[in-house]
Enzyme design. Structure first.
Site, short mmCIF file in Angstrom:
data_model
loop_
_atom_site.label_atom_id
_atom_site.label_comp_id
_atom_site.label_asym_id
_atom_site.label_seq_id
_atom_site.Cartn_x
_atom_site.Cartn_y
_atom_site.Cartn_z
N CYS A 1 32.40 28.21 -72.73
CA CYS A 1 31.78 29.37 -72.06
C CYS A 1 30.30 29.51 -72.42
CB CYS A 1 32.54 30.64 -72.45
SG CYS A 1 32.22 31.98 -71.29
N ASP B 1 40.41 38.16 -77.21
CA ASP B 1 39.14 37.96 -77.90
C ASP B 1 39.05 38.96 -79.05
OD1 ASP B 1 36.57 37.02 -78.44
OD2 ASP B 1 35.76 37.50 -76.47
#
Ligand SMILES: O=C(O)c1ccccc1NCC(=O)[C@H](O)[C@H](O)COP(=O)(O)O
Length: 206
Positions: free
Chosen positions: A8, A127
């Site tokens: 990412c 996360d």
């Protein structure tokens, strides 16, 4: 089953191509202006057009204006949306596009609650929680807070790197892992050797 890998926070074509060459299944673009990894639409579109087939391209948003999401779908051509803010399911589901939802995990009920709240998500990305940031924190979290029972694919993120990803895979057994800071030289600037090491380690463990 092989664990998928998403890299990412891509901002440069060379990083995207190196990630794909190293075996990444997906690359992510951050369309959230306050992020140091934010990328503009023209740059992301140029990168996506230069990729080979069968690489998932993910547009990441944090509480976006719906118009921004539509523009990214139309002009960049991302294959998947990632909502990393406080967006409810009705918001995420309005674009007729596949999407995943990020949840920042603080306690045992966060993941089951998110699976209940987002039944139309293609997957849930878990996360680290940080009160000052929505994501890209570089922090791991307590993986024992992730239940073994999962109705849909779970993607593990948060502070992963080549040194800790084997323990993360053993503890969580996710569908995929997502990494940003752990393969960077600087924010938004990836390091080819760290990407290669990370993916090699994921593939070694399985
Ligand atoms: O990367 C960012 O700057 C970011 C900012 C705001 C929301 C999400 C963001 N990144 C999301 C990601 O998918 C990251 O890969 C994920 O949070 C893990 O990051 P890291 O802990 O650095 O590996």
């Amino acid at each position: 089953m092989r664990t998928r890998v998403k890299i990412c926070g891509i901002t440069r074509l060379e990083d995207a191509l190196q990630a794909v060459e190293a075996g990444a299944d997906a690359i992510g673009f951050v369309f959230y202006p306050p992020s140091p990894r934010a990328v503009d639409i023209e740059t992301a579109a140029g990168i996506v057009r230069s990729l080979p087939p069968f690489v998932e391209t993910v547009g990441l948003f944090v509480n976006p204006d719906p118009e921004l999401v539509r523009t990214v779908i139309e002009k960049v051509g991302v294959s998947l949306l990632q909502f990393h803010g406080d967006e409810p399911q009705t918001f995420c589901d309005q674009f007729a596009h596949r999407w995943i939802k990020a949840v920042r995990v603080r306690d045992m009920d966060d993941v089951p609650a998110a699976f209940r709240e987002y039944p139309r998500a293609a997957g849930l990305l878990v996360d680290a929680y940080d009160p000052r940031k929505y994501g890209g924190t570089g922090q791991i979290f307590d993986w024992s807070l992730i239940p073994k029972e999962r109705p849909r694919p779970l993607i593990l993120a948060g502070g992963l790197n080549s040194a800790n990803v084997a323990s993360a895979l053993a503890a969580v057994r996710p569908w995929a892992v997502d990494v940003s800071g752990g393969v960077e030289l600087d924010k938004g600037i990836k390091d080819a050797s760290r990407i290669i090491e990370f993916i090699k380690e994921v593939n070694r463990v399985g």
